[in-house]
Design an enzyme around this catalytic site. Sequence first.
Site, short mmCIF file in Angstrom:
data_model
loop_
_atom_site.label_atom_id
_atom_site.label_comp_id
_atom_site.label_asym_id
_atom_site.label_seq_id
_atom_site.Cartn_x
_atom_site.Cartn_y
_atom_site.Cartn_z
N GLU A 88 55.64 0.53 17.08
CA GLU A 88 54.40 -0.25 17.09
C GLU A 88 54.49 -1.41 18.09
O GLU A 88 53.49 -1.76 18.73
CB GLU A 88 54.16 -0.79 15.67
CG GLU A 88 52.81 -1.40 15.45
CD GLU A 88 52.62 -1.80 14.00
OE1 GLU A 88 51.86 -1.14 13.29
OE2 GLU A 88 53.26 -2.79 13.56
N ARG A 121 57.95 0.43 13.01
CA ARG A 121 57.70 -0.93 13.46
C ARG A 121 58.16 -1.13 14.91
O ARG A 121 57.51 -1.84 15.69
CB ARG A 121 58.40 -1.94 12.54
CG ARG A 121 57.94 -1.94 11.08
CD ARG A 121 56.47 -2.11 10.88
NE ARG A 121 56.07 -2.03 9.47
CZ ARG A 121 55.77 -0.92 8.80
NH1 ARG A 121 55.80 0.27 9.41
NH2 ARG A 121 55.41 -0.96 7.54
N SER A 158 65.59 0.21 33.38
CA SER A 158 66.23 1.49 33.07
C SER A 158 66.50 1.61 31.59
O SER A 158 66.91 0.66 30.93
CB SER A 158 67.54 1.61 33.84
OG SER A 158 68.16 2.83 33.51
#
Lengths: 167, 167, 167, 167, 167, 167, 167, 167, 167, 167
Positions: I113, I110, I136
């Site tokens: 995604e 997840r 960064s």
Amino acid sequence: MAASGTSSGQPIATLDASLVPNLPSSAPMLFEAKKKKNLSFETIAQALGRDEVACAALFYGQAQASQDDLKNLSQILEIPLDTLQATELAHFPDRGRNMQMPPRDPLVYRLYEIVQNYGYAYKAILNEKFGDGIMSAISFSTHVEKETDEKGDWVKITWRGKWYVAW
Amino acid sequence: MAASGTSSGQPIATLDASLVPNLPSSAPMLFEAKKKKNLSFETIAQALGRDEVACAALFYGQAQASQDDLKNLSQILEIPLDTLQATELAHFPDRGRNMQMPPRDPLVYRLYEIVQNYGYAYKAILNEKFGDGIMSAISFSTHVEKETDEKGDWVKITWRGKWYVAW
Amino acid sequence: MAASGTSSGQPIATLDASLVPNLPSSAPMLFEAKKKKNLSFETIAQALGRDEVACAALFYGQAQASQDDLKNLSQILEIPLDTLQATELAHFPDRGRNMQMPPRDPLVYRLYEIVQNYGYAYKAILNEKFGDGIMSAISFSTHVEKETDEKGDWVKITWRGKWYVAW
Amino acid sequence: MAASGTSSGQPIATLDASLVPNLPSSAPMLFEAKKKKNLSFETIAQALGRDEVACAALFYGQAQASQDDLKNLSQILEIPLDTLQATELAHFPDRGRNMQMPPRDPLVYRLYEIVQNYGYAYKAILNEKFGDGIMSAISFSTHVEKETDEKGDWVKITWRGKWYVAW
Amino acid sequence: MAASGTSSGQPIATLDASLVPNLPSSAPMLFEAKKKKNLSFETIAQALGRDEVACAALFYGQAQASQDDLKNLSQILEIPLDTLQATELAHFPDRGRNMQMPPRDPLVYRLYEIVQNYGYAYKAILNEKFGDGIMSAISFSTHVEKETDEKGDWVKITWRGKWYVAW
Amino acid sequence: MAASGTSSGQPIATLDASLVPNLPSSAPMLFEAKKKKNLSFETIAQALGRDEVACAALFYGQAQASQDDLKNLSQILEIPLDTLQATELAHFPDRGRNMQMPPRDPLVYRLYEIVQNYGYAYKAILNEKFGDGIMSAISFSTHVEKETDEKGDWVKITWRGKWYVAW
Amino acid sequence: MAASGTSSGQPIATLDASLVPNLPSSAPMLFEAKKKKNLSFETIAQALGRDEVACAALFYGQAQASQDDLKNLSQILEIPLDTLQATELAHFPDRGRNMQMPPRDPLVYRLYEIVQNYGYAYKAILNEKFGDGIMSAISFSTHVEKETDEKGDWVKITWRGKWYVAW
Amino acid sequence: MAASGTSSGQPIATLDASLVPNLPSSAPMLFEAKKKKNLSFETIAQALGRDEVACAALFYGQAQASQDDLKNLSQILEIPLDTLQATELAHFPDRGRNMQMPPRDPLVYRLYEIVQNYGYAYKAILNEKFGDGIMSAISFSTHVEKETDEKGDWVKITWRGKWYVAW
Amino acid sequence: MAASGTSSGQPIATLDASLVPNLPSSAPMLFEAKKKKNLSFETIAQALGRDEVACAALFYGQAQASQDDLKNLSQILEIPLDTLQATELAHFPDRGRNMQMPPRDPLVYRLYEIVQNYGYAYKAILNEKFGDGIMSAISFSTHVEKETDEKGDWVKITWRGKWYVAW
Amino acid sequence: MAASGTSSGQPIATLDASLVPNLPSSAPMLFEAKKKKNLSFETIAQALGRDEVACAALFYGQAQASQDDLKNLSQILEIPLDTLQATELAHFPDRGRNMQMPPRDPLVYRLYEIVQNYGYAYKAILNEKFGDGIMSAISFSTHVEKETDEKGDWVKITWRGKWYVAW
């Protein structure tokens, strides 16, 4: 007797055990001795009369040791010479097998990213300066320096490779 | 008026048409003008007050042009300024999409090979010199030089990147 | 008694331990004996009456040994014949599993690169000379030679394969 | 006037249209003229004073044409010289992008298979003969011959590359 | 007592040790017994009343053994029945995990290449003959024959699979 | 005049437009004519005196047409002969580029699955019957038959390939 | 005492040894006990008061065991409770690592193929019925049934997942 | 006249233009008409007498239309019948090419994830219930339902596939 | 004495044995002690004066331990200090090698995604707010919080990274 | 009238033309209007009453527009409402197809790298805080802030996702 630790005050580089299956059998032995004696690559490289990067490449199985290298390594790492000679150190290295590509480690990924992003820019500049051909990755040397200014520390990496003209 | 051709006597770098779908729409326009006026990146870079590699990176969509860059490009390439401003040149670059990895072209592959083979050696040396962190590929400059000795021509590539300490 | 070392003065080729999991179980035994007796493939190949490359392919599990090969190997490597017969040497080789593709080692990558870059050129020339078909990689022999001129050393690799016409 | 067709009686090699997007824009023009005049690479190579494979490589965008090559191509293919000069033929080639790897075509796959299966054997033999280094794929020439004996036709491919010693 | 060796005079097929990690634990035991008794798959298949290919598939863990198969294997291989019953032989096979795809071995690659090159041709012919659907790879049998004529030996492989209509 | 439709009563096979970019330019023309005249591959193959699969392979650019093939195709498809001669039909095919591997279509995947699952079984049986070598995918023919019994329809695919002994 | 074997008369499912390195350490222990006592997942699932698929998922390390699950497993498998508690069974599962994707086994591949072929059809139908969102694979249950009619046996798999609306 | 919109009040599913190159040429035409008339798959499926998922699969080129399907589509979408007959709708579908695997869209990924995580659990349960074999993805039907309880909406997906016994 | 278990009442996180080969050798030792003493990362992080995520990263070999970290770990985990010092904990971490990408575990997928779907949205927003550059991942901290409202529990993850301007 | 440019003084984000083939057809239209009117996502997001990231996601086709969104977009971008309604903006998004994974652009790669390196650390912390389950990427919101201190600028990214318990 060789200086202990690094000149920078940082810890010395050691070997991550999960990398061992991708390395020649000489690598764990060399890193073990390096760790036990707490030696930096800077110190070992001086004993070998080689550049630091070349010295580290030797430890990772990416370069071939000469008989002089073996003697110097034996002395500074306190490993018997014939033990070193029984390893793959003076053999022909099977290069390029210890690194996943694309690299996972952020430090190495940044080097990869430079090639990915500026590859065509380098090609264009090199072609205009030298014609059609390549910069050798074999007839090649490299060096790392540290520069410090008011903004902080800077890494300076130099590559120097022979130009070979294409047929 | 800008000098024609390269100082090395080599032809200038141009754009392979099969690369166009992976480049921003500014790239073919810039390379077309460069070709028509027969300008080297050395010459264009001088007009821009930038390093040659940075200048080539601009052409390949890997760097962002300032308003000054646009003016200088307009002048040297004889492209109207507003034509340049309508392109993606001064926009935020979407980097890294023009190169197949691993690289196919032998010249670029050699640079990739250096990272593949010496990645861990660089990491070890940089860690010992600087501690845990990375060399930035963003706060970064690079330069290419040509050296000639009795053995022939040598490429010297320099990378200079800011060191950033890991958390 | 077999000559020690190589005729070139180079060290002999040995086996990188990290390659062993991808090789048949005969490979470490053969390379161990080769190393112990300091024999070159040139010397072993002469004892076998085979080409050097075919001989090395046998060691890497890429070719099938005949009963004569086993006898000759037994004699020159001083390994009992039934020990050799218990290995996979005379069995049907399961080829092609010891090499990562694309190859990582620079030497082997250069061979791969020739196929990548000139593949269609070879296809065009072979089609014009022979028609529609293939050069066999099975009914095939190969040979390596060293040539030296004022520019240095040159490798000459020859492939000779049967032409088979497509249906 | 150049000889029509191939000396072998086979049809000449032409360009598969589905390959065009991976080639420089010069390729379809050259192959079109070759097809119209029904010229073999053997014939064109003689006009250029180059090896057949190098000549085919030029057509596929894998080599750089000299000004003499352009003149000779213009003459034999009956393409105006400035038309050829406007293409990428004399530019720096962006090599290696026309071939899927692993190759799909059976003829080219067989060449790839030889590298896959015998890569380590070549490495071992070359290391023993030359030491640690590589055979150049750049300072390199190649030649194809047809040999016929009672068993049928044989392809003989020769590679000749400069040996470069590793650092 | 079962015939020793193959009817062709060729050596029997044995197991490459580097393949073992991808096979069920029954495989090394079966191949060891086959090797010790020098039995061909033809001989074992006759004892099992199965086709040779199905018999070899059983050894490689690609098919499920019935209780009768176990009894027959026990007898011909001289392995105690309960030893065989303790293996995965009569269990549900976890198919398809022993082969790298694309296959590396030249023999298996040729079979793969036929599917790659003629896949759409088979689809077109099967659709025209049978409609929309598939040939089952499960309700399926296969057979290998050797034919010899004046041109040499020919392999004849037959596949016979149930046709299933698509919804 | 050629029979319309298939003998099975199934519709004829046609070309999916999304496949066109991976095919030679002859493919859409041939399939268009086939569709317009509602011809099965069975019918076209009879006119060509070729096997159905070979005929479909011709349409998909996986085989080379002879001059006779062109004449027969011209007649049955009612395409002018010189139109056909201007295509890539009689040229050297660049095979293997129309299929994604692993195949996506269920029908073709089942063929692939057979190679994946039974690849080593075939290798073992072929080695025991023929020795070390390969079944050619080039000196090769194939045939598809339909068999019907009380269980339904069965596909029978036959491969016949020349055996070539390894060096 | 728990019923031996399956209600279908089929053998019970066991664990292929070559899968063990991709599984948590609890898996071989559970499957060993299941095999020794000849228990089906149906029987074990009843003892756990869970669905069969959830029960099998527990064995393969794809679900977390509650303390009740551990007690029930201890009882039916006759493994001491603290032995089970020392495993990873009640820990947080690291899901999804035991399956190669695309799946190699034909049975699992067919499930994958349904998602590959009908994925967009499911998306369209679910969007029209529920709006923009997803069916959860976490707030999810599944069930397998066997149906038999005159055509033979049918598998009925049901998925029931919570619908979550996209932001 | 067909009902406008969906019964759920959600918008109807339409076609993302970037998907078109992976679909047969019938897909954009069908989706265009569906959008213009604002028809749900539920409505179209009723007109076709097919399940909604099968109907959507037809639009995405994953199923073959019968002549009746064409007539019904013609009527409800108000596309002339011969226009539909000129498309690939009634041809043999080339399945599985419209979806990237692993799927990128979250909704479809969740379905893929279920197969990835529970694949072996399904295999174990199916083997215990049915023996060695597969659930067909061809002799197969599927259905989607919406269930609502106090926790919200639930998706219920049913798969029903014929069981085929392995040889 | 450190609190046992988690403050949430959930079990503590432990190490899946199948992950060990991808981790430094310190990982199994640390997780073993954590499990034996039943300590949450919350508790350990408090003892270290570090954020929980940083603390877990230390266990997984993704961060470097200071000498103070080692002392605190020694105390809370009851592992002798020199045992910890002999591990790779205070060495330079070789990051990024423990995770398959794309991630298989649903929880980690997840997160992946979100980057896959919203990557360009983040880039656009960050560019508009900060200009050309990067956030960064090295000069970086992160924190996880739990929020509960009437709809249930919510995860709140915060990333805070230094902005670096591109050259 | 909407404010021109960004509040940061940076140029606005625009669309790289080479990304268009991976985006729905609404994307180029929206970005064109945004560029013409020189609007930041901050400004557009305010007009929509949505978070900036959600607004950018809408432009990249990763979120569904409501009817209110369409009206607001129509007004601020000065695109007629029915033009917007004819696009895919209010349709169900086909997410995740615009980004190459691993990401090539350095800014997006850094986000990916955080998931790669700290994925297991997040999983451990979330499991200890919430139990077995996932943070939803669907019931999810995100926000970007800029913080400035004496060290420079900092990016603060917040994710807030619903926790869903595993079955």
